[in-house]
Design an enzyme around this catalytic site. Structure first.
Site, PDB file in Angstrom:
ATOM      1  N   ASP A  92      -4.238   7.432  12.871  1.00 49.06           N
ATOM      2  CA  ASP A  92      -3.148   6.616  12.340  1.00 49.06           C
ATOM      3  C   ASP A  92      -2.595   7.279  11.077  1.00 49.06           C
ATOM      4  O   ASP A  92      -3.276   8.086  10.425  1.00 49.06           O
ATOM      5  CB  ASP A  92      -3.610   5.195  12.051  1.00 49.06           C
ATOM      6  N   GLU A 156      -7.194   3.511   9.523  1.00 45.67           N
ATOM      7  CA  GLU A 156      -7.710   3.882   8.203  1.00 45.67           C
ATOM      8  C   GLU A 156      -6.679   3.631   7.115  1.00 45.67           C
ATOM      9  O   GLU A 156      -7.005   3.132   6.029  1.00 45.67           O
ATOM     10  CB  GLU A 156      -8.135   5.351   8.206  1.00 45.67           C
TER      11      GLU A 156
END
Length: 451
Positions: A92, A156
């Site tokens: 991500d 994250e």
């Protein structure tokens, strides 16, 4: 480095690495599904899963984590009796911010001036590619000498804790003898660095209310309490005259004993404007790695364009507080909330809400894994010795893994050196760093297996 067969193999695979990073960067995998399609993150997760399966990983799975995102897991068995190493990265990314401010499109990997530009190129899709390159190089030169687990996280950057909670619910899944977190960076390009500490963080939202509704500033201004003015006073109380963080009850005098950060280099890396002073006291390393730091991330108030002559009834701010190892993030949160409430003027109503938190982390740099990495980096970076640095940012998973597996050795390396400009526009990665760190990781796995 060219005389080393592993290095030669990695060099030969760099065109493939660029092609794969191009594919991975193209996914707009921001785990904010109110603004970005979930399908983009799911597509990136499938890409990583397919890449692991193609390398012979077993038990490849898309893990549905409690925050609604997916993490990718795979297991590559090594020789019988070998140690197990967990390799971490995240697919991500941060939002691109102002896409018009990018020189080239943020989700199209573009080469310019010897660097590859694109959102996630360094943080941390490049880390996924780094792990793949290292394993491929070992497979081409005698095999992977350890059991390998790979985990690629899907949230994250959002800090929503999905993988942390999943790991706590399935503690056997990520168990390993050593963990390599591929989400840090060298102190500067060409200087091999492991990150030995991470600051923790807390996010607090502040709401101040003073009136039932906005009032005409000409008719009521001067006596009616201004919520925005009260908020400004509160935010100003969080800094001393020199800019040092001042939260009542929170000490900020620690010193950093490792690698130092020269003022001039920091000004250049941070792109500080001419004539503007750095804030705080002590060395730069003290300030960014060993001491707390408050940042106002955002304020809800009327924009200048279209503003009316009004006394504001309400105002909000989002405050980030970074805390160094040795400071409990939960206690720091309480101190920050108490400070805000104590410094709110005029009897204004104030509410504080914690919306995110992560503990600080300190690694055991005296472990055998660190010596294995130092030896590997000396080969990957001829003439350089591995350095130890801190990182001002937070990776909450580190503390989760350290608590679950207290005997595991944790190392932090990665591609996010200062020139990468992670989280900013025009993020980029140095292909030379990608190549050298992939060599270092491969040699580390070989050294660690033999230690």
């Amino acid at each position: 480095m060219s005389s080393n067969p592993v290095a030669e193999t990695v060099a030969s695979m760099m065109p493939r690495a660029r092609a794969e990073l191009t594919e991975l960067v193209a996914f707009k995998s921001v785990a904010d599904f109110d603004q970005f399609p979930r399908s983009e993150s799911e597509g990136a997760a499938r890409w990583v899963a397919d890449a692991l399966a193609a390398e012979g990983f077993q038990d490849v799975a898309l893990l549905d984590t409690p925050d609604g995102t997916q993490s990718v897991y795979g297991y590559l068995p090594g020789p019988e009796g070998a140690r197990t190493v967990l390799l971490y990265a995240h697919y991500d990314v941060q939002p691109p911010l102002d896409e018009t401010a990018w020189t080239t499109p943020p989700f199209e990997l573009t080469e310019r001036d010897g660097r590859w530009y694109g959102r996630g190129a360094a943080d941390c899709k490049g880390g996924v590619i780094m792990h793949l390159l290292a394993l491929r190089a070992l497979k081409a030169n005698g095999g992977v000498p350890v059991h390998v687990k790979v985990i690629a996280e899907g949230s994250e950057e959002m800090g929503t804790g999905g993988l942390e909670r999943y790991a706590e619910e399935h503690p056997e899944l990520l168990a390993a003898d050593t963990i390599v977190i591929g989400d840090a960076g060298n102190f500067r390009v060409g200087l091999p660095t492991v990150t030995s500490t991470l600051r923790g963080m807390t996010l607090v939202r502040v709401q101040i209310d003073t009136l039932e509704g906005n009032l005409h500033s000409g008719q009521f201004g001067g006596a009616a309490p201004d919520a925005l003015g009260a908020l400004i006073r509160v935010l100003d109380s969080l800094r001393a005259e020199d800019g040092s963080t001042t939260v009542d009850g929170l000490t900020g005098e620690a010193s950093w004993e490792g690698l130092q950060y020269e003022d001039g280099q920091f000004r250049q890396d941070a792109k500080v404007l001419d004539g503007v002073e750095l804030i705080g006291s002590g060395t730069v390393a003290d300030r960014i790695w060993a001491r707390p730091a408050v940042t106002v991330l955002g304020i809800d108030c009327p924009p200048v364009v279209g503003a009316t002559p009004s006394v504001q009834a309400s105002a909000r701010a989002l405050i980030s507080l970074r805390v160094p190892p040795g400071v409990d993030a939960a206690e720091a949160t309480k101190l920050l909330q108490a400070h805000v409430e104590a410094h709110t003027p005029w009897g204004a109503q104030v509410r504080t809400e914690q919306i995110g938190q992560g503990q600080a982390f300190r690694a055991d740099t005296g472990s055998p894994a660190y010596q294995a990495m130092a030896d590997a980096m000396a080969v990957a970076y001829p003439g350089q010795e591995m350095q130890y640095a801190g990182q001002g940012g937070s990776i909450p998973l580190c503390n989760t893994l350290a608590a679950l597996y207290p005997q595991a050795e944790i190392l932090l390396i990665g591609l996010s050196e200062p020139e990468a400009q992670i989280h900013a526009v025009n993020e980029s990665v140095s292909p030379q760093e990608l190549e050298r760190l992939s060599v270092a990781e491969a040699l580390f796995l070989r050294n660690y297996a033999a230690s």
